[in-house]
Design an enzyme around this catalytic site. Sequence first.
Site, PDB file in Angstrom:
ATOM      1  N   HIS A 117       0.847  -1.194   0.000  1.00  0.00           N
ATOM      2  CA  HIS A 117       0.000   0.000   0.000  1.00  0.00           C
ATOM      3  C   HIS A 117       0.881   1.243   0.000  1.00  0.00           C
ATOM      4  O   HIS A 117       1.882   1.257   0.698  1.00  0.00           O
ATOM      5  CB  HIS A 117      -0.882  -0.004   1.256  1.00  0.00           C
ATOM      6  CG  HIS A 117      -1.660   1.252   1.446  1.00  0.00           C
ATOM      7  ND1 HIS A 117      -2.804   1.511   0.745  1.00  0.00           N
ATOM      8  CD2 HIS A 117      -1.437   2.335   2.236  1.00  0.00           C
ATOM      9  CE1 HIS A 117      -3.274   2.700   1.114  1.00  0.00           C
ATOM     10  NE2 HIS A 117      -2.451   3.215   2.015  1.00  0.00           N
ATOM     11  N   PRO A 118       0.572   2.261  -0.730  1.00  0.00           N
ATOM     12  CA  PRO A 118      -0.518   2.419  -1.683  1.00  0.00           C
ATOM     13  C   PRO A 118      -0.045   2.117  -3.108  1.00  0.00           C
ATOM     14  O   PRO A 118       0.889   2.734  -3.596  1.00  0.00           O
ATOM     15  CB  PRO A 118      -0.894   3.891  -1.548  1.00  0.00           C
ATOM     16  CG  PRO A 118       0.413   4.578  -1.237  1.00  0.00           C
ATOM     17  CD  PRO A 118       1.226   3.549  -0.458  1.00  0.00           C
TER      18      PRO A 118
END
Length: 135
Positions: A117-118
């Site tokens: 992430h991200p």
Amino acid sequence: MLDPDLEGGRLRGVSDRITAYALYIDPPLGRIGLTEAEVRAAGRPALVGRRPMTRVGRAVEKGETQGFMKVVVDAETKAVLGAAILGLNGDEAIHGLLDLMYAKAPYTTIQRAVHIHPTVSELIPTMLGEMTPLV
């Protein structure tokens, strides 16, 4: 050329390849396999998953929310038949699904995966978990 990694060491041909391409437009497009229209025309029972880039954290964070992700899978075998990612990093993120197709693995292999992430790739498992029948 013989490839010992292929079953029976047979020659590799163009027919062994999965259609894959990218368009380096803004936003970029990565596409593999069959289109939704081709699957529908073949009359195969299929599932389709869609996710707008407005619901992809990396795209939102970068302010580049134009586009979408789409995947079509065989409802019976769970094999990925095709996919398209039009949006931020679509030309890169599509490779995870292409690898799944070459491995002949069901989409469920990555459906519960936790990605970094991200990234754009992190929402592919979410999209796979939200598929609906192709009508």
